[in-house]
Design a protein around this motif. Structure first.
Motif, short mmCIF file in Angstrom:
data_model
loop_
_atom_site.label_atom_id
_atom_site.label_comp_id
_atom_site.label_asym_id
_atom_site.label_seq_id
_atom_site.Cartn_x
_atom_site.Cartn_y
_atom_site.Cartn_z
N MET A 44 49.34 36.70 34.52
CA MET A 44 49.04 38.05 34.19
C MET A 44 47.56 38.25 34.30
N SER A 45 47.03 39.07 35.14
CA SER A 45 45.59 39.44 34.92
C SER A 45 45.27 40.19 33.92
N SER A 46 44.07 39.97 33.23
CA SER A 46 43.55 40.73 32.10
C SER A 46 42.73 41.96 32.61
N PHE A 85 38.96 41.28 32.43
CA PHE A 85 38.12 40.21 33.16
C PHE A 85 38.33 40.53 34.47
N ASN A 86 37.07 40.80 35.41
CA ASN A 86 37.05 41.08 36.92
C ASN A 86 36.44 40.02 37.38
N TYR A 125 32.38 30.86 32.03
CA TYR A 125 33.85 31.64 32.27
C TYR A 125 34.59 31.82 30.98
N PRO A 126 35.04 33.09 30.52
CA PRO A 126 35.99 33.52 29.60
C PRO A 126 37.33 32.78 30.05
N ALA A 127 38.09 32.69 28.86
CA ALA A 127 39.37 32.00 29.09
C ALA A 127 40.20 32.01 30.48
N GLU A 155 41.68 29.87 35.70
CA GLU A 155 41.86 30.01 37.01
C GLU A 155 40.80 28.82 38.03
N ALA A 156 39.56 28.70 37.43
CA ALA A 156 38.62 27.86 38.00
C ALA A 156 38.92 26.59 37.95
#
Length: 232
Positions: free
Chosen positions: A1-3, A6-7, A142-144, A149-150
Motif C-alpha cells: 500500500m502506498s504511503s 512519499f510521492n 530513497y526513504p523506505a 520499489e527501486a
C-alpha cells in the motif's frame, strides 16, 4: 500500500533537479581530481575504498568474459569505466543528464566508450537483463517505501547479484541530519534516508532476495553499508 508521505514522482523530480544542478557540481568535484576541503576529501577517499571492495566482490562472482553489468546511478562514470576496462559490457544509467554527459565524456577520453551504453533514466524505470547489477550511493536518497520499489526493480533485472550501498539507521547520524536541516540551504545536500533493519528485511523479502555479504565502510565523513544480495 502506498504511503501518503512519499510521492514517487515528486521525489524523482527533486533528485533530477539536484543532480543536474548543485549536486552535479559538488559530486563531479568529489569524483574528479579537484582540490577539496578536508571533509570532502574524506568522502572521496571513503568512496574509493567502497568501490575497491565492490569491484573485488564483483570479480569474485566469476562472471564470463564480456558479461553485462548495469551501473544504476552511474554518476560521472567512475565505476562504469573501471568495469569497461576490465572487459565487461556496461549499461550506465543516471537520472541526471549532466551526470550521463560527464560519464560519456570521460569514457571517450579513456577509450572505453565502445563497451558502455549510456542512458538517462531512473533506477525505478530502467529495464533490460544483466549478469549483475551495481548501485552505489543512490539508494541512500530513497526513504523506505521508495527504496523497496527501486530495489525490487533492480533485482528483477538480473538472475545474479545486486551489489549496492545503503545507509543503515543510526540514532546519532539521524540527529546530525536533523540538525543539518537548519543549515543555510546552500550548505545542504540531499537528505540521506536511513533504512531500519526491519525495513531492509521487508525490501529483501519483497524482491525475493537474500544477503550474501555485507561490509560497513566508514572513512572520515563517508559512512555506508555495502551489500551483495542474490536471489533465493
Amino acid at each position: 500500500m502506498s504511503s501518503s508521505s512519499f510521492n514517487a514522482e515528486e521525489h524523482k523530480k527533486m533528485l533530477r533537479s539536484y543532480f543536474n544542478g548543485q549536486g552535479f557540481q559538488r559530486w563531479a568535484s568529489i569524483y574528479g581530481d579537484d582540490k577539496l576541503s578536508s571533509v570532502r576529501n574524506t568522502v572521496r577517499q571513503g568512496h574509493a575504498v567502497m568501490m575497491d571492495k565492490a569491484f573485488d566482490w564483483l570479480q569474485k562472482l566469476g562472471l564470463p568474459k564480456g558479461a553485462t553489468v548495469l551501473d544504476a546511478g552511474c554518476g560521472t562514470g567512475l565505476f562504469s569505466i573501471r568495469l569497461a576496462k576490465a572487459g565487461y559490457k556496461v549499461k550506465s544509467v543516471d537520472i541526471a543528464s549532466q551526470m550521463v554527459g560527464k560519464a560519456k565524456e570521460e569514457a571517450i577520453k579513456q577509450g572505453v566508450d565502445g563497451n558502455i551504453e549510456f542512458e538517462v533514466n531512473t533506477i525505478e524505470s530502467v529495464s533490460g537483463t544483466y549478469d549483475a547489477v551495481v548501485c552505489f550511493d543512490v539508494l541512500i536518497h530513497y526513504p523506505a517505501e521508495g527504496f523497496a520499489e527501486a530495489f525490487r526493480n533492480l533485482s528483477s533485472l538480473t538472475k545474479g547479484s545486486v551489489i549496492f550501498t545503503y545507509a543503515p539507521y543510526n540514532n546519532i547520524l539521524a540527529f546530525q541530519h536533523w540538525i543539518g536541516g537548519y543549515f543555510p540551504k546552500k550548505e545542504r545536500r540531499t537528505t540521506i534516508q536511513m533504512i531500519r533493519d526491519e525495513e531492509m528485511q521487508r525490501a529483501m523479502e519483497k524482491a525475493g532476495m537474500q544477503v550474501k555479504s555485507r561490509e560497513k565502510i566508514s572513512f572520515g565523513f563517508y559512512h555506508t553499508m555495502l551489500m551483495n544480495a542474490s536471489h533465493k
